[in-house]
Design a protein around this motif. Structure first.
Motif, PDB file in Angstrom:
ATOM      1  N   ASP A 226       0.821  -1.217   0.000  1.00 48.84           N
ATOM      2  CA  ASP A 226       0.000   0.000   0.000  1.00 48.84           C
ATOM      3  C   ASP A 226       0.845   1.254   0.000  1.00 48.84           C
ATOM      4  N   GLU A 227       1.980   1.220   0.723  1.00 49.56           N
ATOM      5  CA  GLU A 227       2.790   2.426   0.763  1.00 49.56           C
ATOM      6  C   GLU A 227       3.401   2.736  -0.599  1.00 49.56           C
ATOM      7  N   HIS A 228       3.688   1.684  -1.380  1.00 44.22           N
ATOM      8  CA  HIS A 228       4.212   1.914  -2.726  1.00 44.22           C
ATOM      9  C   HIS A 228       3.170   2.564  -3.619  1.00 44.22           C
ATOM     10  N   ILE A 229       1.925   2.059  -3.509  1.00 42.94           N
ATOM     11  CA  ILE A 229       0.844   2.653  -4.301  1.00 42.94           C
ATOM     12  C   ILE A 229       0.630   4.102  -3.886  1.00 42.94           C
ATOM     13  N   ARG A 230       0.674   4.336  -2.575  1.00 41.09           N
ATOM     14  CA  ARG A 230       0.462   5.706  -2.081  1.00 41.09           C
ATOM     15  C   ARG A 230       1.556   6.643  -2.594  1.00 41.09           C
ATOM     16  N   VAL A 231       2.808   6.202  -2.539  1.00 40.91           N
ATOM     17  CA  VAL A 231       3.908   7.043  -3.020  1.00 40.91           C
ATOM     18  C   VAL A 231       3.773   7.308  -4.511  1.00 40.91           C
ATOM     19  N   LEU A 233       0.980   7.251  -6.315  1.00 42.28           N
ATOM     20  CA  LEU A 233      -0.146   8.167  -6.543  1.00 42.28           C
ATOM     21  C   LEU A 233       0.219   9.595  -6.185  1.00 42.28           C
ATOM     22  N   LEU A 234       0.890   9.768  -5.059  1.00 47.31           N
ATOM     23  CA  LEU A 234       1.316  11.120  -4.671  1.00 47.31           C
ATOM     24  C   LEU A 234       2.261  11.721  -5.705  1.00 47.31           C
TER      25      LEU A 234
END
Length: 390
Positions: A226-231, A233-234
């Motif tokens: 999830d943190e990879h997707i969040r980074v 997307l940001l």
């Protein structure tokens, strides 16, 4: 591939401006050794082939502090530099084109520099420099997703990362063809290394960041956290916001420049109007003064006319009086001499009109001339006695 100036000159034999085109090509290849000169057939949209010279290879682009190789192909028209070149981005098989306002889905490049091409001020070196600046802000390629689940180093250059400049080159790779973009026979020879080594996999996937084929760096498990997707997307949102802010800034800057030019024009117009108004005020003051002066003269003339009309008639012969008998004698001699001059003139007119005969004319003119001579001698003596200039 051309290896020396003689080969390039031979390829440019049918070009209208051979020397100018040759100078530009040599100048570009000396500044950007990643570009090589090739000759191939270009297929236009109507299917017409034409054998043209191209600059094929890579140009270095700085993006987020690193230097990357961008593969491009620049086709030179046979009328160069009168017509703009046709430019394409040529990604390697593991790359995809990033469609934008500057690059379409076929890789064709659209730049204001090409649209406003001027043979007197535009050249290939300036075109490549514009490409470098433009692609440094909006990269034209990104990496395709890979299915190999092996550990590898990962970078974070955002959604448009591409291969850094100067890594160890791999064997040549054939570039894909595009509609209207002919296959190059020279590409099959693999004469220069590709700009994207296959060992480097630091590219994000296109579009969806949660694709099942995406590769993660966390232990080589082949999953995305999830943190990879969040980074990701940001990063994508940040890039989009930055592009939007830049567009708004450029639009506002253009409007501000227009307003400033309008303000300068209005200031210049105001200065001209001030000069015209000052001239009009001066002319108005002069006109008022002249009107006042004319009114005063008119009043003086009316008074003089009224005064003369109330006085008794003046005898013309007595209107002029002299202060001494000598002056009176001089005045009478001058008047009589002038009368004789007129008489001689009218005698000549009478002879011309046939009123008098020649004998009568000669006799009368002789008599009048004798009197005139005596009067002139008398006037000369009077002026000498009076001390006047003779």
């Amino acid at each position: 591939m051309a290896t020396d100036e003689c080969d390039i000159r031979m390829w440019l034999f049918k070009y209208r401006n051979l020397e100018a085109t040759l100078r530009e090509i040599l100048n570009v290849t000396s500044h950007y050794p990643g570009l090589q000169v090739l000759k191939d057939y270009y297929i236009f949209n109507d299917g017409t082939p034409m054998e043209l010279v191209q600059l094929n290879g890579t140009i270095p682009v700085r993006f987020k502090g690193a230097i990357y190789n961008i593969p491009v192909c620049i086709w030179l028209m046979d009328t160069h530099p009168n017509n703009a070149p046709i430019c394409y981005v040529k990604p390697t098989p593991d790359m995809s084109i990033k469609v934008s306002m500057f690059v379409d889905q076929n890789g064709k490049i659209y730049l204001p520099y090409l649209h406003d091409w001027n043979p007197n001020t535009s050249d290939l070196l300036g075109l490549i420099q514009v490409m470098i600046v433009t692609f440094g802000e909006q990269p034209p390629v990104f990496a395709k997703p890979q299915n190999k689940e092996i550990p590898y180093p990962m970078n974070s250059f955002g959604s448009n990362s591409f291969m850094p400049y100067g890594n160890t080159p791999y064997p040549p790779t054939n570039y894909p063809n595009y509609p209207g973009y002919p296959p190059s026979s020279s590409q099959s020879t693999g004469s220069y290394p590709p700009p994207y080594p296959n060992s480097y996999s630091g590219y994000p996937t296109p579009g969806g960041f949660g694709s099942a084929n995406s590769v993660s760096t966390s232990g080589g498990t082949g999953t995305i956290k999830d943190e990879h997707i969040r980074v990701s997307l940001l990063s994508a949102i940040e890039d989009k916001l930055l592009r939007r802010m830049k567009e708004l800034f450029q639009q506002n800057q253009a409007e501000l420049d227009t307003l400033r030019r309008t303000q300068d024009e209005l200031k210049q117009g105001k200065a001209k109007l001030d000069v015209i108004l000052s001239k009009l005020d001066k002319e108005q003051n002069d006109l008022d003064k002249n009107i006042t002066l004319l009114k005063d003269k008119e009043e003086e003339l009316d008074k003089a006319i009224e005064r003369v009309s109330n006085e008794e008639p003046i005898d013309v012969d007595e209107a002029v009086t002299t202060t001494a008998p000598l002056y009176k004698q001089l005045l009478n001699a001058f008047a009589e001499e002038a009368a004789l001059e007129d008489a001689i003139y009218y005698m000549g007119e009478a002879l011309r009109c046939g009123v008098v005969d020649l004998d009568v004319f000669l006799r009368q003119v002789r008599t009048l001339s004798r009197k005139q001579f005596i009067l002139r001698a008398l006037m000369q003596k009077c002026r000498q006695k009076a001390g006047l200039s003779v």
